[in-house]
Design a protein around this motif. Structure first.
Motif, PDB file in Angstrom:
ATOM      1  N   ASP A   1      43.043  47.436  41.965  1.00 42.48           N
ATOM      2  CA  ASP A   1      44.479  47.344  42.555  1.00 42.48           C
ATOM      3  C   ASP A   1      45.099  48.709  42.574  1.00 42.48           C
TER       4      ASP A   1
ATOM      5  N   THR B   1      50.711  43.162  44.081  1.00 45.01           N
ATOM      6  CA  THR B   1      49.748  43.392  42.766  1.00 45.01           C
ATOM      7  C   THR B   1      50.466  42.724  41.367  1.00 45.01           C
ATOM      8  N   TRP B   2      51.892  42.715  41.318  1.00 47.40           N
ATOM      9  CA  TRP B   2      52.593  42.138  40.309  1.00 47.40           C
ATOM     10  C   TRP B   2      52.300  40.430  40.399  1.00 47.40           C
TER      11      TRP B   2
ATOM     12  N   ARG C   1      39.787  44.806  37.773  1.00 46.77           N
ATOM     13  CA  ARG C   1      40.818  44.371  38.873  1.00 46.77           C
ATOM     14  C   ARG C   1      41.979  45.236  38.782  1.00 46.77           C
ATOM     15  N   THR C   2      42.506  45.869  37.695  1.00 47.58           N
ATOM     16  CA  THR C   2      43.414  46.882  37.374  1.00 47.58           C
ATOM     17  C   THR C   2      43.314  48.050  38.238  1.00 47.58           C
TER      18      THR C   2
ATOM     19  N   ARG D   1      49.829  39.008  41.826  1.00 50.42           N
ATOM     20  CA  ARG D   1      48.451  38.551  41.335  1.00 50.42           C
ATOM     21  C   ARG D   1      48.292  38.578  39.787  1.00 50.42           C
ATOM     22  N   SER D   2      48.783  39.529  39.201  1.00 55.00           N
ATOM     23  CA  SER D   2      48.698  39.670  37.903  1.00 55.00           C
ATOM     24  C   SER D   2      49.179  38.586  37.087  1.00 55.00           C
TER      25      SER D   2
ATOM     26  N   GLY E   1      53.056  45.103  32.078  1.00 58.83           N
ATOM     27  CA  GLY E   1      53.396  43.933  32.359  1.00 58.83           C
ATOM     28  C   GLY E   1      54.789  43.787  32.705  1.00 58.83           C
TER      29      GLY E   1
END
Length: 499
Positions: free
Chosen positions: A119, A242-243, A115-116, A245-246, A150
């Motif tokens: 994205d 993206t942040w 996923r990373t 979702r993470s 993160g």
């Protein structure tokens, strides 16, 4: 974006296994993940292919690798990224096949999620249909690195706007709460910030996350966007998406921990050690004091309200019956959350105007042993507010139960209906005109404190008529209206009618 861009991204840690220099400039049109033994039908020309290699086994490994890679070549795949987690590395059979069919291949470390990478590819390609990325390459790489580490949204905003002089930029929640801002941005007022993106003086860009509900939608807001191209703002919004979702996994974990606490509190006398552990798992102090809020129907509405009231000092979950609840670390001095919650609740409810949002608050709990009682009262307050005005968003405090109507409003509808029918009996017959007259007379008589004269004046009747009608009520119900207990029973039964 090109293959070279992906391999140079240190945040992904990709390890090239085979690729000729002339292939580094291949354009990546998209990304797909597959573990089909023959992926030809699922891959489009120019796509980057991610595979966990579940299809490969040591038995007949060369033939399987040959079939897989030849299908990639036929489909026109740009490159293959092979995961090391399944087999502890990338099989040599696969590397040899990629060399024969001229398909660039790189290894994906076991700790890197697909996923990373997905994205990252989509982020780099964002900025317009089929167009190149809008952000400079160094800025994009810096943002990808921060996402992998993160970083918080404030750091992302600073990095995203660094090459633009760091203008004032804000990440706002659906209700207008400032989630993050660039370093030198002026602090926005808590209540008024919801209106700022709508006043026509700035620009707002939605942060699109698939499946996000009304309370999860974020917005990027710039009071003075100056000459920043819209494509740049859209790409920065994609970074923020993206942040968001993470962080979904962490939010789900905290929600589950809070729900486990709710199950303990509603399951009878909780073991003190288990309760302490549950509080700590939610990030709450083990000793108190606490405040409790319940809400329905949307738990996200409660989560947004609590984030305004106690950023980082609360747990939000669901009780076994589905009711949303929150336990907050109480502030000092002892001040109830009811007033500030009531003040912000209209803005919270406005995020989803399709349905009213209700909340209930209980008394302050001095310690863990008091949480069960505080929660019970908050649940009752919620039920009372929903039953009293089901179509209007509201906050109801258990301390407001200073009269019989408010107290009875929290009783479940089925119980109220059963009690009313038991006490009033035939007087509730909808098709009986005389029963309706008797009910009206009874209501007026009790509302006028049992005064015959005042009831007669209100109803425009002779006092003797009121005496006759009340006598009929007593005969039908078996109650004596000269007795206080019977008056209270009938008054309660009238209030319990489900209209």
């Amino acid at each position: 974006m090109h293959i070279a861009h992906l391999l140079r991204d240190e945040s992904l840690g990709l390890r090239p296994l085979w690729c000729e220099d002339t292939m580094l400039g291949r354009e990546i049109s998209g990304v797909t993940a597959t573990d089909l033994a023959d992926p030809a039908r699922s891959v489009r020309p120019g796509e980057l292919v991610l595979s966990g290699l579940l299809w490969w086994t040591p038995d007949d490994g060369p033939a399987k690798a040959e079939r897989f890679v030849s299908a990639l070549r036929t489909a026109g795949a740009a490159a293959l990224l092979a995961g090391e987690k399944t087999h502890g590395g990338v099989p040599d059979d696969l590397v040899h096949a990629c060399r024969r069919y001229a398909v660039p291949v790189a290894a994906v470390p076991a700790h890197v999620m697909f996923r990373t990478i997905t994205d990252s590819v989509r982020l780099r390609r964002r900025g317009g249909p089929g167009g190149p990325p809008a952000l400079p390459e160094p800025a994009r790489e810096r943002l990808n690195r921060l996402l992998a580490e993160g970083a918080d949204p404030a750091a992302l905003l600073d990095a995203a706007f660094a090459h633009l002089g760091r203008p004032a930029a804000y990440l706002l929640t659906a209700s207008g709460r400032t989630l993050a801002a660039t370093t030198d941005a002026v602090r926005l007022p808590m209540v008024g910030s919801m209106d700022l993106p709508m006043d026509g003086t700035g620009v707002t860009v939605p942060v699109d996350v698939a499946g996000a509900g009304p309370y999860e939608r974020l917005r990027l807001y710039l009071p003075e966007p100056a000459d920043i191209p819209p494509r740049v703002l859209r790409e920065i919004a994609a970074v923020l998406a993206t942040w968001q979702r993470s962080g979904a996994g962490h939010r789900a974990t905290m929600y589950e921990a809070a729900s486990a606490l709710g199950a303990l509190l509603t399951g009878g006398a909780a073991d003190p050690f288990a309760l302490r552990a549950a509080l700590l798992a939610c990030g709450l102090p083990p000793q108190g004091p606490y405040e409790v809020i319940t809400a329905a129907p949307d738990r996200w509405a409660l989560a947004e309200a609590v984030a305004r009231l106690r950023p980082g000092g609360a747990a939000v979950g669901a009780l076994p019956d589905g009711t949303a609840f929150a336990v907050l670390a109480a502030g000092q001095p002892a001040e109830s959350t009811t007033e500030p919650l009531t003040a912000i609740w209209p803005r919270i409810a406005a995020c989803d105007p399709s349905r009213p949002q209700h909340a209930g608050t209980g008394p302050r709990a001095d310690g863990p042993e008091d949480l069960n009682g505080a929660l019970a009262q908050a649940r009752y307050a919620l039920a009372s507010g929903r039953n009293t005005a089901p179509d209007t968003s509201s906050v109801t405090d258990a301390a407001s139960f200073t009269g019989l109507p408010a107290l009875l409003a929290g009783v479940p509808e089925e119980v109220r209906a059963a009690y009313s029918h038991t006490v009033l009996g035939p007087l509730l017959a909808a098709d009986n005109a005389s029963s309706a007259v008797l009910l009206q007379t009874l209501e007026t008589f009790l509302a006028r404190d049992g005064s015959w004269a005042r009831a007669a004046e209100e109803l425009h009747l002779h006092v003797n008529t009121v005496h006759y009608r009340i006598g009929r009520v007593e005969q039908i119900t078996g109650r004596d209206l000269s007795r206080l207990d019977d008056r209270l029973d009938l008054r309660a039964a009238l209030l319990c009618r489900v209209r």
